[in-house]
Design an enzyme around this catalytic site. Structure first.
Site, PDB file in Angstrom:
ATOM      1  N   CYS B 242      82.128  47.663 105.734  1.00  0.00           N
ATOM      2  CA  CYS B 242      81.399  47.803 106.991  1.00  0.00           C
ATOM      3  C   CYS B 242      81.798  46.757 108.021  1.00  0.00           C
ATOM      4  O   CYS B 242      81.282  46.750 109.130  1.00  0.00           O
ATOM      5  CB  CYS B 242      79.887  47.783 106.752  1.00  0.00           C
ATOM      6  SG  CYS B 242      79.248  46.127 106.454  1.00  0.00           S
ATOM      7  N   CYS B 264      79.654  43.874 100.991  1.00  0.00           N
ATOM      8  CA  CYS B 264      78.281  43.377 101.094  1.00  0.00           C
ATOM      9  C   CYS B 264      77.593  43.548  99.749  1.00  0.00           C
ATOM     10  O   CYS B 264      77.708  44.602  99.116  1.00  0.00           O
ATOM     11  CB  CYS B 264      77.468  44.189 102.106  1.00  0.00           C
ATOM     12  SG  CYS B 264      78.054  44.055 103.792  1.00  0.00           S
TER      13      CYS B 264
END
Lengths: 256, 290
Positions: B242, B264
């Site tokens: 992302c 993440c």
């Protein structure tokens, strides 16, 4: 002159047995007091009562605190007593393992008392640790080694550094040279004598080794079966013992 | 609906009441470890029995529950605990941080800031921050009572002496409201600044039988030295899925040639960012376009 420590009628009983009984003395600033006696004579019990490790069953232990003058350490609150234990008092154990954190580096051991009283600057703590290792003759490059990797004599010197780093006024020593060979003992005594003189420390030294008190102590107290049987200047007691037990003790020393 | 063979949220009402008392006491004394009578749970110690008991005591039928393990919603621990509460409490579950009212977590604080309407429950393995330096419980309790925390700095000193900096990367000790020193459970120190938040934070240690808490907006300070200040560290990469540069990352080995990616650890946050069109180095759509 006010005494630094005033012991009044201290007694400690283990059930029906006497640990120590009716002990009275005053210790003045800069004075070194020796307590001798055979095993089981109550000298360690007495020392632990004075240092707040054991609660005496009777009597007073008055200490001249910096803030409030003479205070009874037996009845003061535990936080206050523990505060004294890491600022104005020091306790050197016979077995260095009891007085050191074996899994923490030498520098950490010396720094612990500093951090316990609020030091929060790593550089300063490190500098003081290095300074103190130097004073007790431990090479500076050993600062990050664990006490496990040290010899018995080094461990004992490290313990002394760890105790003296916060500039205490009163040092309790329980057989500081016990279990060390004679040459190491001699150097340790020399070091202790230097530190005591240089820092103006008062000290109470418990030992069964008469040579140790001869070197270090100004005054001497002889204990037997929990009672004090003789007190006086060290040389006086050792050279002209009055009590039968002291005479026996002095004459029992092996002559080389 | 929940399985009628169980009381709501598995524990009996007396037990939940006992746990709620411990929680209230914990909130009243921020950072203080409250002993409680931890129950046997149908999962092994170390799998979150403390967190599960605290969650069970907090849940009401209207709650929406989210469970994360290392930031992820889809790992074994998270899935099994979520299923456990679906079966025994019949509460709604979600993977969305924003929609949850009770979040049970292991080792992470969600990236999305929490609100006053949420409760964050931590699973704690060893609640005593002084334990590895002082093995005696009687002594550590005394040290907490008398606020003798010098020893905690000895640990940090050892870190700097051995590694040149404070190498403690998780379970980094904090002082709550200027009083109790507490172990924030094994969250990465990256998450430490987030401990000052709007949600109630509850910590449950099942095996060690302790509950403690941080009330909303409490002051939480990470311990450090003047010349070695606390730093919230993370891997120095953006997320490869992302592109986020401000999140805590997991390092994933992706082939036998030492290839790796950073993603993440908070899967919900990462997924939401991807849905919003954010792209990272290894995003599937980017590859398809090339």
């Amino acid at each position: 002159m006010t005494p630094l420590l005033s012991v009044q009628n201290v007694a400690k009983y283990y059930g029906a047995r006497v640990g120590c009984e009716g002990v009275n003395f005053d210790l003045y600033p800069g004075e070194v007091m020796g307590i001798v006696g055979e095993s089981g004579s109550g000298k360690s019990t007495l020392l632990n009562c004075l240092a707040g490790h054991l609660a005496p069953d009777a009597g007073k232990v008055l200490f001249d605190t910096r803030a409030n003058g003479m205070q009874d350490t037996v009845t003061m609150s535990e936080p206050e007593r523990r505060m004294l234990g890491r600022t104005d008092w020091a306790f050197v154990h016979q077995n260095a393992r009891d007085g050191l954190r074996m899994s923490v580096s030498a520098g950490g051991n010396v720094g612990e008392r500093l951090m316990a009283v609020g030091a929060r600057n790593y550089g300063d703590i490190r500098e003081q640790a290095i300074d103190w290792l130097g004073r007790v003759e431990i090479a500076t490059d050993r600062i990050d080694d664990r006490p496990r990797q040290f010899s018995g004599g080094m461990q004992q010197r490290l313990q002394i550094a760890r105790n003296l780093v916060t500039g205490p006024r009163l040092v309790f020593m329980d057989e500081p040279t016990g279990g060390l060979d004679v040459s190491v003992q001699a150097r340790l005594l020399d070091l202790l004598r230097g530190l005591v003189r240089e820092m103006g420390l008062s000290a109470i030294i418990v030992t069964h080794d008469l040579a140790v008190v001869r070197l270090l102590a100004d005054r001497l107290m002889v204990m037997k079966s929990g009672q004090v049987v003789e007190t006086g200047l060290t040389d006086q007691v050792l050279d002209d013992p009055q009590h039968a037990y002291t005479q026996l003790l002095v004459s029992s020393v092996l002559q080389v | 609906m929940s399985d009628p063979a169980y009381n709501f949220a598995y524990l009996d009402e007396q037990t939940k009441r006992m746990i709620r008392r411990a929680i209230l006491k914990g909130i009243a004394i921020p950072g203080y470890q409250v002993p409680f009578a931890s129950r046997e749970m149908p999962m092994p110690y170390g799998w979150g029995t403390g967190g599960v008991q605290v969650s069970a005591a907090c849940l009401v039928p209207e709650d929406t529950m989210k469970v994360i393990d290392q930031g992820a919603d889809d790992t074994t621990n998270a899935v099994s605990i979520r299923k456990f509460f679906e079966n025994t409490a019949g509460v709604a579950t979600t993977e969305k941080t924003r929609e949850a009212t009770v979040i049970q977590t292991r080792h992470r604080i969600p990236e999305e800031p929490l609100t006053e309407d949420q409760i964050l429950v931590y699973q704690v393995p060893i609640p005593e921050p002084l334990r590895f330096l002082e093995p005696r419980e009687t002594e550590t309790r005394k040290m907490h009572a008398l606020e003798e925390y010098g020893l905690m700095h000895v640990k940090l000193y050892e870190d700097i002496a051995q590694h040149g900096n404070i190498a403690t990367a998780y379970a980094y000790p904090v002082q709550v409201e200027g009083r109790y020193v507490m172990d924030p459970s094994p969250i990465p120190k990256f998450d430490n600044p987030k401990l000052e938040m709007a949600a109630i934070q509850l910590f449950g240690a099942g095996r060690e039988q302790r509950i403690y808490a941080i009330p909303p907006y409490s002051k939480v300070v990470s311990l450090d030295f003047e010349d070695y200040p606390f730093e919230a560290s993370k891997a120095d990469h953006p997320c490869d899925l992302c592109g986020a540069e401000h999140t805590y990352l997991d390092e994933v080995i992706i082939d036998d040639a030492g290839g790796r990616m950073f993603v993440c650890s908070d899967t919900d946050y990462c997924g939401e960012r991807q849905a919003d069109g954010h792209r990272g180095r290894l995003s599937p759509k980017l590859e398809a376009a090339q």
